[in-house]
Design a protein around this motif. Sequence first.
Motif, PDB file in Angstrom:
ATOM      1  N   ASP A 241       8.269   1.418  -0.276  1.00 46.79           N
ATOM      2  CA  ASP A 241       7.879   0.160  -0.926  1.00 46.79           C
ATOM      3  C   ASP A 241       8.082  -0.986   0.058  1.00 46.79           C
ATOM      4  OD1 ASP A 241       7.463  -2.071  -2.458  1.00 46.79           O
ATOM      5  OD2 ASP A 241       9.162  -1.751  -3.805  1.00 46.79           O
ATOM      6  N   PRO A 242       7.015  -1.409   0.744  1.00 50.24           N
ATOM      7  CA  PRO A 242       7.184  -2.476   1.744  1.00 50.24           C
ATOM      8  C   PRO A 242       7.498  -3.836   1.133  1.00 50.24           C
ATOM      9  CG  PRO A 242       4.856  -1.932   1.477  1.00 50.24           C
ATOM     10  CD  PRO A 242       5.622  -0.918   0.684  1.00 50.24           C
ATOM     11  N   THR A 243       7.188  -4.047  -0.127  1.00 50.44           N
ATOM     12  CA  THR A 243       7.506  -5.328  -0.759  1.00 50.44           C
ATOM     13  C   THR A 243       9.006  -5.532  -0.836  1.00 50.44           C
ATOM     14  OG1 THR A 243       5.488  -5.222  -2.087  1.00 50.44           O
ATOM     15  CG2 THR A 243       7.205  -6.724  -2.847  1.00 50.44           C
ATOM     16  N   ASN A 244       9.742  -4.458  -1.094  1.00 51.51           N
ATOM     17  CA  ASN A 244      11.191  -4.558  -1.278  1.00 51.51           C
ATOM     18  C   ASN A 244      12.001  -3.781  -0.248  1.00 51.51           C
ATOM     19  OD1 ASN A 244      11.384  -6.155  -3.851  1.00 51.51           O
ATOM     20  ND2 ASN A 244      10.068  -4.491  -4.561  1.00 51.51           N
ATOM     21  N   GLY A 245      11.330  -3.187   0.732  1.00 51.87           N
ATOM     22  CA  GLY A 245      12.048  -2.447   1.759  1.00 51.87           C
ATOM     23  C   GLY A 245      12.696  -1.168   1.254  1.00 51.87           C
ATOM     24  N   ILE A 246      12.138  -0.577   0.192  1.00 48.76           N
ATOM     25  CA  ILE A 246      12.712   0.635  -0.393  1.00 48.76           C
ATOM     26  C   ILE A 246      12.131   1.864   0.299  1.00 48.76           C
ATOM     27  CG2 ILE A 246      12.925   2.037  -2.483  1.00 48.76           C
ATOM     28  CD1 ILE A 246      12.658  -0.542  -4.112  1.00 48.76           C
ATOM     29  N   VAL A 247      12.999   2.760   0.728  1.00 51.60           N
ATOM     30  CA  VAL A 247      12.594   4.056   1.253  1.00 51.60           C
ATOM     31  C   VAL A 247      13.041   5.105   0.247  1.00 51.60           C
ATOM     32  CG1 VAL A 247      12.854   5.719   3.126  1.00 51.60           C
ATOM     33  CG2 VAL A 247      12.760   3.275   3.641  1.00 51.60           C
ATOM     34  N   GLY A 248      12.112   5.905  -0.269  1.00 48.87           N
ATOM     35  CA  GLY A 248      12.424   6.842  -1.349  1.00 48.87           C
ATOM     36  C   GLY A 248      12.018   6.259  -2.688  1.00 48.87           C
ATOM     37  N   ASN A 249      12.471   6.886  -3.765  1.00 45.76           N
ATOM     38  CA  ASN A 249      11.977   6.513  -5.095  1.00 45.76           C
ATOM     39  C   ASN A 249      12.923   5.619  -5.882  1.00 45.76           C
ATOM     40  OD1 ASN A 249      14.022   8.397  -5.688  1.00 45.76           O
ATOM     41  ND2 ASN A 249      12.954   9.120  -7.513  1.00 45.76           N
ATOM     42  N   ARG A 250      13.966   5.081  -5.247  1.00 50.97           N
ATOM     43  CA  ARG A 250      14.932   4.260  -5.977  1.00 50.97           C
ATOM     44  C   ARG A 250      14.231   3.081  -6.656  1.00 50.97           C
ATOM     45  NH1 ARG A 250      17.605  -0.194  -4.193  1.00 50.97           N
ATOM     46  NH2 ARG A 250      16.974   0.291  -2.042  1.00 50.97           N
ATOM     47  N   ASP A 251      14.407   2.980  -7.969  1.00 45.85           N
ATOM     48  CA  ASP A 251      13.880   1.890  -8.794  1.00 45.85           C
ATOM     49  C   ASP A 251      12.359   1.885  -8.926  1.00 45.85           C
ATOM     50  OD1 ASP A 251      16.498   1.048  -9.133  1.00 45.85           O
ATOM     51  OD2 ASP A 251      16.388  -0.446  -7.538  1.00 45.85           O
ATOM     52  N   LEU A 252      11.686   2.953  -8.506  1.00 47.65           N
ATOM     53  CA  LEU A 252      10.228   3.025  -8.587  1.00 47.65           C
ATOM     54  C   LEU A 252       9.809   4.075  -9.604  1.00 47.65           C
ATOM     55  CD1 LEU A 252       9.411   2.930  -4.761  1.00 47.65           C
ATOM     56  CD2 LEU A 252       9.410   1.007  -6.364  1.00 47.65           C
ATOM     57  N   ILE A 253       8.958   3.701 -10.547  1.00 50.25           N
ATOM     58  CA  ILE A 253       8.449   4.604 -11.575  1.00 50.25           C
ATOM     59  C   ILE A 253       6.978   4.866 -11.270  1.00 50.25           C
ATOM     60  CG2 ILE A 253       8.014   4.927 -14.032  1.00 50.25           C
ATOM     61  CD1 ILE A 253      10.317   2.955 -14.564  1.00 50.25           C
ATOM     62  N   ARG A 254       6.669   6.066 -10.865  1.00 53.47           N
ATOM     63  CA  ARG A 254       5.328   6.436 -10.418  1.00 53.47           C
ATOM     64  C   ARG A 254       4.414   6.707 -11.608  1.00 53.47           C
ATOM     65  NH1 ARG A 254       6.693  11.013  -9.019  1.00 53.47           N
ATOM     66  NH2 ARG A 254       8.005  10.206  -7.351  1.00 53.47           N
ATOM     67  N   VAL A 255       3.282   6.007 -11.659  1.00 52.64           N
ATOM     68  CA  VAL A 255       2.295   6.224 -12.721  1.00 52.64           C
ATOM     69  C   VAL A 255       1.022   6.857 -12.166  1.00 52.64           C
ATOM     70  CG1 VAL A 255       0.777   5.073 -14.393  1.00 52.64           C
ATOM     71  CG2 VAL A 255       3.180   4.399 -14.207  1.00 52.64           C
ATOM     72  N   ALA A 256       0.488   6.288 -11.090  1.00 50.64           N
ATOM     73  CA  ALA A 256      -0.798   6.759 -10.567  1.00 50.64           C
ATOM     74  C   ALA A 256      -0.760   6.817  -9.052  1.00 50.64           C
ATOM     75  CB  ALA A 256      -1.924   5.840 -11.024  1.00 50.64           C
ATOM     76  N   ILE A 257      -1.474   7.792  -8.501  1.00 55.29           N
ATOM     77  CA  ILE A 257      -1.669   7.886  -7.065  1.00 55.29           C
ATOM     78  C   ILE A 257      -3.166   7.899  -6.801  1.00 55.29           C
ATOM     79  CG2 ILE A 257       0.496   9.093  -6.644  1.00 55.29           C
ATOM     80  CD1 ILE A 257      -1.126  11.704  -6.477  1.00 55.29           C
ATOM     81  N   ALA A 258      -3.561   7.373  -5.641  1.00 57.62           N
ATOM     82  CA  ALA A 258      -4.985   7.309  -5.336  1.00 57.62           C
ATOM     83  C   ALA A 258      -5.179   7.132  -3.837  1.00 57.62           C
ATOM     84  CB  ALA A 258      -5.649   6.155  -6.088  1.00 57.62           C
TER      85      ALA A 258
END
Length: 299
Positions: A241-258
């Motif tokens: 997540d480049p917006t928040n500098g997150i590497v991995g899935n911490r605090d991210l809830i995956r809904v769609a990929i494309a």
Amino acid sequence: MPILSVRHVTVYRYRRPVSFGEHRIMFRPRDSYDQRLIEATLDIDPLPASVRWMFDVFGNCVAIASFDTRSDTLRFTCGITLDHTPEHAPVFPLAPHATHYPFGYGVEDMPDLSRSIERQWPDTHHMVDAWARSFIPADGRIPTQDLLADMTRGIRCNFTYLARSEKGVQDPVTTLRLKRGSCRDFAVLMMEGVRSLGMAARFVSGYLYNPRNDRDRHVGGGSTHAWVGVYLPGAGWIEFDPTNGIVGNRDLIRVAIARDPRQAVPLHGSYFGLTSDDLGMRVDVAVTETSAPDLVPAH
């Protein structure tokens, strides 16, 4: 392993009652080892004539709503409860040949990864190329995890987040020139940068958990969120997540990929009326930690 609850409300308002075409709704999170869906609800007002479900080409769960009534308001209320397993200190078990960049993908993977390596946006003057290569040392070799983490955190530290209500995505050259953008703009910039280095990347859309709306921790809450997945041999698809500098899935809830952000729009549809009838749209997303109901899979 927190239990997270998501309430996602989208409201369209019109100057007079209008009729509606089909609406495509992509809100239901993808079940996986790191997030397990417990409950999902969808309420639509006015009540649609029908709602059917399907999987798209990427395996995302999509609802298609059809209407036979007129109204001056159209409201979608989505409720989600899921068991989320964050990776607080992600360590990716990369295949030996992929521990350092540059590396290559195996011949068995290339037919499936090739479209995710192709560039999607013009870069006539190779600005995105040059930006991506600025993270590589002079000798041309760097640990793969360090390269991707540096790129992720480089956007977080050197670009300014700006929520944009306009539809669509800013092209990555513009984002690079302005040094500002929304989460989807940053995701596309990093995705194109990763692709320019020969790695497979895809767009990920979902929700961001930000305890107490702490802006010192995360930005981009209150609406849907976007980040990047990169395919790494031995580890699979890893999220950044480049917006928040997150590497991995911490605090991210995956809904769609494309492959392209236009394929992962959370909600879109049409109405039949005048352009002037449209009074705008409001989106509210709240992600909170909650106590778990009986942990049974969602229907």
